[in-house]
Design a protein around this motif. Structure first.
Motif, PDB file in Angstrom:
ATOM      1  N   SER A  91      22.282  25.475  67.861  1.00 32.30           N
ATOM      2  CA  SER A  91      23.420  25.594  66.940  1.00 32.30           C
ATOM      3  C   SER A  91      22.953  25.937  65.534  1.00 32.30           C
ATOM      4  O   SER A  91      23.627  26.671  64.811  1.00 32.30           O
ATOM      5  CB  SER A  91      24.238  24.306  66.939  1.00 32.30           C
ATOM      6  OG  SER A  91      23.474  23.236  66.424  1.00 32.30           O
ATOM      7  N   ARG A  93      20.320  27.836  64.832  1.00 31.13           N
ATOM      8  CA  ARG A  93      20.019  29.271  64.873  1.00 31.13           C
ATOM      9  C   ARG A  93      21.303  30.099  64.914  1.00 31.13           C
ATOM     10  O   ARG A  93      21.381  31.173  64.325  1.00 31.13           O
ATOM     11  CB  ARG A  93      19.141  29.603  66.079  1.00 31.13           C
ATOM     12  CG  ARG A  93      17.751  29.086  65.964  1.00 31.13           C
ATOM     13  CD  ARG A  93      17.075  29.734  64.790  1.00 31.13           C
ATOM     14  NE  ARG A  93      15.772  29.131  64.610  1.00 31.13           N
ATOM     15  CZ  ARG A  93      15.067  29.206  63.512  1.00 31.13           C
ATOM     16  NH1 ARG A  93      15.537  29.873  62.479  1.00 31.13           N
ATOM     17  NH2 ARG A  93      13.914  28.632  63.402  1.00 31.13           N
ATOM     18  N   PHE A  94      22.322  29.610  65.600  1.00 26.07           N
ATOM     19  CA  PHE A  94      23.600  30.321  65.655  1.00 26.07           C
ATOM     20  C   PHE A  94      24.216  30.414  64.258  1.00 26.07           C
ATOM     21  O   PHE A  94      24.693  31.468  63.838  1.00 26.07           O
ATOM     22  CB  PHE A  94      24.560  29.612  66.614  1.00 26.07           C
ATOM     23  CG  PHE A  94      25.940  30.189  66.608  1.00 26.07           C
ATOM     24  CD1 PHE A  94      26.205  31.384  67.253  1.00 26.07           C
ATOM     25  CD2 PHE A  94      26.976  29.540  65.954  1.00 26.07           C
ATOM     26  CE1 PHE A  94      27.470  31.933  67.244  1.00 26.07           C
ATOM     27  CE2 PHE A  94      28.245  30.082  65.946  1.00 26.07           C
ATOM     28  CZ  PHE A  94      28.489  31.275  66.591  1.00 26.07           C
ATOM     29  N   ASN A  97      22.242  32.901  62.130  1.00 26.30           N
ATOM     30  CA  ASN A  97      22.506  34.303  62.490  1.00 26.30           C
ATOM     31  C   ASN A  97      23.930  34.716  62.128  1.00 26.30           C
ATOM     32  O   ASN A  97      24.180  35.860  61.765  1.00 26.30           O
ATOM     33  CB  ASN A  97      22.263  34.529  63.982  1.00 26.30           C
ATOM     34  CG  ASN A  97      20.799  34.443  64.327  1.00 26.30           C
ATOM     35  OD1 ASN A  97      19.935  34.644  63.480  1.00 26.30           O
ATOM     36  ND2 ASN A  97      20.523  34.122  65.571  1.00 26.30           N
ATOM     37  N   ARG A  98      24.850  33.810  62.239  1.00 23.71           N
ATOM     38  CA  ARG A  98      26.258  34.122  61.978  1.00 23.71           C
ATOM     39  C   ARG A  98      26.541  34.244  60.482  1.00 23.71           C
ATOM     40  O   ARG A  98      27.335  35.071  60.063  1.00 23.71           O
ATOM     41  CB  ARG A  98      27.106  33.017  62.602  1.00 23.71           C
ATOM     42  CG  ARG A  98      28.550  33.234  62.567  1.00 23.71           C
ATOM     43  CD  ARG A  98      28.952  34.080  63.703  1.00 23.71           C
ATOM     44  NE  ARG A  98      30.390  33.982  63.821  1.00 23.71           N
ATOM     45  CZ  ARG A  98      31.081  34.724  64.595  1.00 23.71           C
ATOM     46  NH1 ARG A  98      30.488  35.592  65.358  1.00 23.71           N
ATOM     47  NH2 ARG A  98      32.363  34.614  64.659  1.00 23.71           N
TER      48      ARG A  98
END
Length: 106
Positions: A91, A93-94, A97-98
């Protein structure tokens, strides 16, 4: 009896390796090999094989299942923690990236 047990243990180890190479289900192969090696140890006269957190039941057959219950209790807690940490990392890393403009130190 010691020599026969040694050769049986070696045969169990080699059959376990062969079954893993042949792509049998690894969990069941390792469980069965561990169970057979514990039974072999019991036939050789080993009586103190339970971990510290397990209480003996008084019957060796039930003590084998108590052994696996005690081992799986500690292993499941470790696996649950690994899943929790992996989910947190994914989460993180998400989010990175987001939302690239957010600065999150890792």
């Amino acid at each position: 009896m010691q020599t026969i047990s040694l050769w049986l243990a070696v045969a169990i180890v080699f059959l376990t390796g062969w079954a893993i190479i042949k792509k049998y289900q690894v969990n069941m192969v390792l469980f069965l090999a561990g169970f057979l090696l514990n039974v072999l140890a019991l036939f050789n006269g080993t009586s103190d094989f339970l971990p510290k957190n397990a209480t003996p039941t008084g019957l060796l057959g039930f003590d084998l299942f108590e052994l696996f219950r005690a081992i799986s209790r500690t292993q499941i807690a470790g696996v649950g923690f690994i899943i929790l940490v992996s989910g947190g990392f994914a989460s993180l890393r998400f989010v990175q990236n987001r939302f690239p403009y957010l600065r999150i130190r890792t």
